[in-house]
Design a protein around this motif. Structure first.
Motif, PDB file in Angstrom:
ATOM      1  N   PRO A 223       0.858  -1.281   0.243  1.00 33.73           N
ATOM      2  CA  PRO A 223       0.106  -0.098  -0.059  1.00 33.73           C
ATOM      3  C   PRO A 223       0.832   1.298   0.125  1.00 33.73           C
ATOM      4  O   PRO A 223       1.773   1.232   0.856  1.00 33.73           O
ATOM      5  CB  PRO A 223      -0.694  -0.285   1.427  1.00 33.73           C
ATOM      6  CG  PRO A 223      -0.190  -1.088   2.239  1.00 33.73           C
ATOM      7  CD  PRO A 223       0.675  -2.032   1.179  1.00 33.73           C
ATOM      8  N   ILE A 224       0.225   2.289  -0.846  1.00 37.54           N
ATOM      9  CA  ILE A 224       1.286   3.736  -0.974  1.00 37.54           C
ATOM     10  C   ILE A 224       0.931   4.284   0.232  1.00 37.54           C
ATOM     11  O   ILE A 224       0.014   4.640   0.672  1.00 37.54           O
ATOM     12  CB  ILE A 224       0.841   4.218  -2.162  1.00 37.54           C
ATOM     13  CG1 ILE A 224       0.952   3.495  -3.539  1.00 37.54           C
ATOM     14  CG2 ILE A 224       1.468   5.626  -2.173  1.00 37.54           C
ATOM     15  CD1 ILE A 224       0.534   3.939  -4.808  1.00 37.54           C
ATOM     16  N   VAL A 225       2.097   4.917   0.926  1.00 39.69           N
ATOM     17  CA  VAL A 225       1.908   5.570   2.011  1.00 39.69           C
ATOM     18  C   VAL A 225       2.019   7.269   1.768  1.00 39.69           C
ATOM     19  O   VAL A 225       1.400   7.748   2.456  1.00 39.69           O
ATOM     20  CB  VAL A 225       2.909   5.230   3.127  1.00 39.69           C
ATOM     21  CG1 VAL A 225       2.993   6.217   4.313  1.00 39.69           C
ATOM     22  CG2 VAL A 225       2.806   3.875   3.623  1.00 39.69           C
ATOM     23  N   LYS A 226       2.771   7.286   0.821  1.00 37.90           N
ATOM     24  CA  LYS A 226       3.150   8.615   0.490  1.00 37.90           C
ATOM     25  C   LYS A 226       3.450   8.778  -1.164  1.00 37.90           C
ATOM     26  O   LYS A 226       4.384   7.673  -1.835  1.00 37.90           O
ATOM     27  CB  LYS A 226       4.400   9.572   1.364  1.00 37.90           C
ATOM     28  CG  LYS A 226       4.659  10.845   0.962  1.00 37.90           C
ATOM     29  CD  LYS A 226       5.798  11.437   1.708  1.00 37.90           C
ATOM     30  CE  LYS A 226       6.295  12.761   1.240  1.00 37.90           C
ATOM     31  NZ  LYS A 226       7.447  12.966   2.198  1.00 37.90           N
ATOM     32  N   TYR A 244      -3.541   7.671   5.053  1.00 42.00           N
ATOM     33  CA  TYR A 244      -3.618   7.314   6.285  1.00 42.00           C
ATOM     34  C   TYR A 244      -4.633   6.284   6.631  1.00 42.00           C
ATOM     35  O   TYR A 244      -5.423   6.099   5.847  1.00 42.00           O
ATOM     36  CB  TYR A 244      -3.864   8.467   7.331  1.00 42.00           C
ATOM     37  CG  TYR A 244      -2.848   9.577   7.026  1.00 42.00           C
ATOM     38  CD1 TYR A 244      -1.664   9.763   7.887  1.00 42.00           C
ATOM     39  CD2 TYR A 244      -3.025  10.508   6.069  1.00 42.00           C
ATOM     40  CE1 TYR A 244      -0.916  10.715   7.960  1.00 42.00           C
ATOM     41  CE2 TYR A 244      -1.931  11.560   6.021  1.00 42.00           C
ATOM     42  CZ  TYR A 244      -1.136  11.572   6.987  1.00 42.00           C
ATOM     43  OH  TYR A 244      -0.086  12.769   7.022  1.00 42.00           O
ATOM     44  N   GLU A 245      -4.368   5.266   7.817  1.00 37.85           N
ATOM     45  CA  GLU A 245      -5.484   4.518   7.904  1.00 37.85           C
ATOM     46  C   GLU A 245      -6.140   3.640   7.138  1.00 37.85           C
ATOM     47  O   GLU A 245      -7.158   3.511   6.782  1.00 37.85           O
ATOM     48  CB  GLU A 245      -6.704   5.326   8.766  1.00 37.85           C
ATOM     49  CG  GLU A 245      -6.075   6.233   9.925  1.00 37.85           C
ATOM     50  CD  GLU A 245      -7.425   6.942  10.503  1.00 37.85           C
ATOM     51  OE1 GLU A 245      -8.483   6.669  10.168  1.00 37.85           O
ATOM     52  OE2 GLU A 245      -7.001   8.126  11.172  1.00 37.85           O
ATOM     53  N   TYR A 246      -5.331   2.678   6.609  1.00 40.43           N
ATOM     54  CA  TYR A 246      -5.418   1.578   5.679  1.00 40.43           C
ATOM     55  C   TYR A 246      -6.480   0.517   6.124  1.00 40.43           C
ATOM     56  O   TYR A 246      -6.370   0.458   7.529  1.00 40.43           O
ATOM     57  CB  TYR A 246      -4.265   0.818   5.026  1.00 40.43           C
ATOM     58  CG  TYR A 246      -3.763   1.511   3.770  1.00 40.43           C
ATOM     59  CD1 TYR A 246      -4.302   1.038   2.626  1.00 40.43           C
ATOM     60  CD2 TYR A 246      -2.848   2.444   3.749  1.00 40.43           C
ATOM     61  CE1 TYR A 246      -3.661   1.760   1.289  1.00 40.43           C
ATOM     62  CE2 TYR A 246      -2.407   3.247   2.797  1.00 40.43           C
ATOM     63  CZ  TYR A 246      -2.968   2.688   1.434  1.00 40.43           C
ATOM     64  OH  TYR A 246      -2.442   3.270   0.213  1.00 40.43           O
ATOM     65  N   SER A 256      -8.483   5.139   4.687  1.00 45.96           N
ATOM     66  CA  SER A 256      -9.435   5.961   4.896  1.00 45.96           C
ATOM     67  C   SER A 256      -9.436   7.308   4.798  1.00 45.96           C
ATOM     68  O   SER A 256     -10.403   8.225   4.673  1.00 45.96           O
ATOM     69  CB  SER A 256      -9.888   5.567   6.379  1.00 45.96           C
ATOM     70  OG  SER A 256      -9.976   4.425   6.684  1.00 45.96           O
ATOM     71  N   ILE A 257      -7.982   7.808   4.665  1.00 44.41           N
ATOM     72  CA  ILE A 257      -7.751   9.429   4.565  1.00 44.41           C
ATOM     73  C   ILE A 257      -6.824   9.542   3.552  1.00 44.41           C
ATOM     74  O   ILE A 257      -5.732   8.848   3.405  1.00 44.41           O
ATOM     75  CB  ILE A 257      -7.413  10.011   5.904  1.00 44.41           C
ATOM     76  CG1 ILE A 257      -8.747   9.829   7.015  1.00 44.41           C
ATOM     77  CG2 ILE A 257      -6.928  11.609   5.779  1.00 44.41           C
ATOM     78  CD1 ILE A 257      -8.293  10.419   8.368  1.00 44.41           C
ATOM     79  N   ALA A 258      -6.984  10.491   2.557  1.00 41.20           N
ATOM     80  CA  ALA A 258      -6.048  11.206   1.631  1.00 41.20           C
ATOM     81  C   ALA A 258      -5.873  12.375   1.840  1.00 41.20           C
ATOM     82  O   ALA A 258      -6.805  13.103   1.599  1.00 41.20           O
ATOM     83  CB  ALA A 258      -6.231  10.763   0.445  1.00 41.20           C
TER      84      ALA A 258
END
Length: 373
Positions: A223-226, A244-246, A256-258
């Motif tokens: 999963p991409i973090v940044k 944030y908050e996968y 859940s948040i981008a």
């Protein structure tokens, strides 16, 4: 040489416990570029391609304006697709002085698209290729790097170039979507040999130097973090996205948040603002559903008073009856306009013919008089 002592057994047991608890991690092997691309393709398949229908709901919870708003305000969005039909709605979360809690709905099929503005009671009917508003409201998938425009073009049976030219928003279409940007430039991307820390998360860094940086968590699915990307090599910074908050609560691993930070527009914006923070927008995912999108979502009905501008048939009219459907072949109001236009054209043709006959008659009479005096 293997040494088996009580102390060694205690240490071995402790390490095993810590490993199982995730407190201590053994460095995993660096993923291949092919594995990275496949992880991105799989996420796209799971979210927008493997289903007869899907729906994604999210909110813009905050907009920090640094020197430009970007035209976005806190609002609730719903994006949906069913077969070849597409839907996007947006509803402001707080009233604005001039338009209140504005609501817009955009719908398209393989023939035409409708862009409906409820605050202004206006609806625009355009060709299917002009779906910029339908596509433009897909902010969450755009943040993920998913090229929703490509899928819209496929379902409408047109090329991506046709869709781009009709919509006129080339800067949106030219963003470095994933994994397409990598596949087109595989030789330019490099995976760093050692993991790095991003917000305390162990990540692998994929980089096209001076153009694109992607940080993926060292875990299943990558999963991409940044992500940080520039307009192009040697050009200003364009965008930074933090996830944030996968969660996999909807059956696919999604953040859940981008949080998206946009930078000064290039080349259209002022030169002194290139690479300068323009705005920071926070998107919060609220719901995802598969194979349960209702047909009624694509049945747009207009109330009396709506002004309809039909660019396909070159018509404009005001809706008089409740429940008007701008997707219908010809609405009663439009039929009346067509009859009036047809009647007007017939009258003009008749008058023109009479004038032509009169002119010919006058010419023949003049020639007769001048010849025979």
């Amino acid at each position: 040489m293997h040494v088996d002592t009580p102390l060694c057994r205690v240490i071995s047991t402790a390490v095993t416990v810590l490993l199982s608890a995730g407190v201590v991690r053994v460095a995993s092997a660096i993923p291949s570029l092919e594995a990275v691309i496949e992880s991105m393709r799989e996420r796209e398949r799971q979210l927008v391609r493997n289903h007869e229908s899907f729906s994604i709901s999210f909110e813009i919870t905050s907009v920090d304006e640094h020197h430009e708003s970007g035209g976005q305000k806190p609002a609730a969005y719903r994006n949906a697709r069913k077969g070849g039909r597409w839907y996007a709605s947006e509803q402001l979360l707080a009233p604005m002085d001039d338009i209140g809690t504005d609501r817009r709905i955009h719908i398209s099929d393989s023939i035409k698209s409708v862009d409906c503005h409820y605050s202004n009671t206006i609806a625009f009917v355009q060709a299917a290729s002009n779906t910029s508003n339908v596509c433009g409201a897909w902010h969450y998938t755009q943040a993920l790097g998913i090229n929703i425009y490509e899928l819209v073009a496929e379902t409408h049976g047109i090329s991506l170039e046709e869709l781009t030219n009709a919509a006129g928003n080339e800067w949106v279409f030219s963003r470095p979507y994933l994994p397409g940007a990598i596949e087109k430039n595989t030789g330019a991307y490099d995976l760093a040999p050692d993991p790095v820390q991003v917000r305390g998360i162990r990540c692998w860094k994929l980089e096209r130097e001076g153009v694109d940086e992607i940080y993926m968590e060292d875990t299943e699915g990558l999963p991409i973090v940044k992500r940080v990307y520039w307009v192009g090599e040697g050009k200003p910074l364009q965008c930074e996205v933090n996830f944030y908050e996968y969660s996999d609560r909807w059956g696919v691993l999604l953040p859940s948040i981008a949080v998206v930070t946009n930078y000064g527009k290039y080349p259209d914006g002022p030169k002194e603002l290139w690479g300068v923070k323009r705005n920071t927008i926070t998107y919060k995912l609220t719901d995802v559903a598969f194979n349960s999108v209702e047909d009624s979502a694509f049945e747009l009905k207009l109330d009396p008073g709506f002004r309809v501008y039909d660019q396909i048939r070159d018509l404009s009219y005001v809706v008089m009856q409740p429940g008007a459907d701008p997707f219908s072949d010809v609405l009663p109001e439009a039929q009346e306009l067509l009859r009036e236009e047809s009647s007007s054209r017939s009258r003009l043709l008749l008058v023109g013919n009479i004038m032509l006959i009169g002119a010919l008659g006058a010419l023949l009479l003049w020639r007769y008089v001048t010849r025979w005096g």
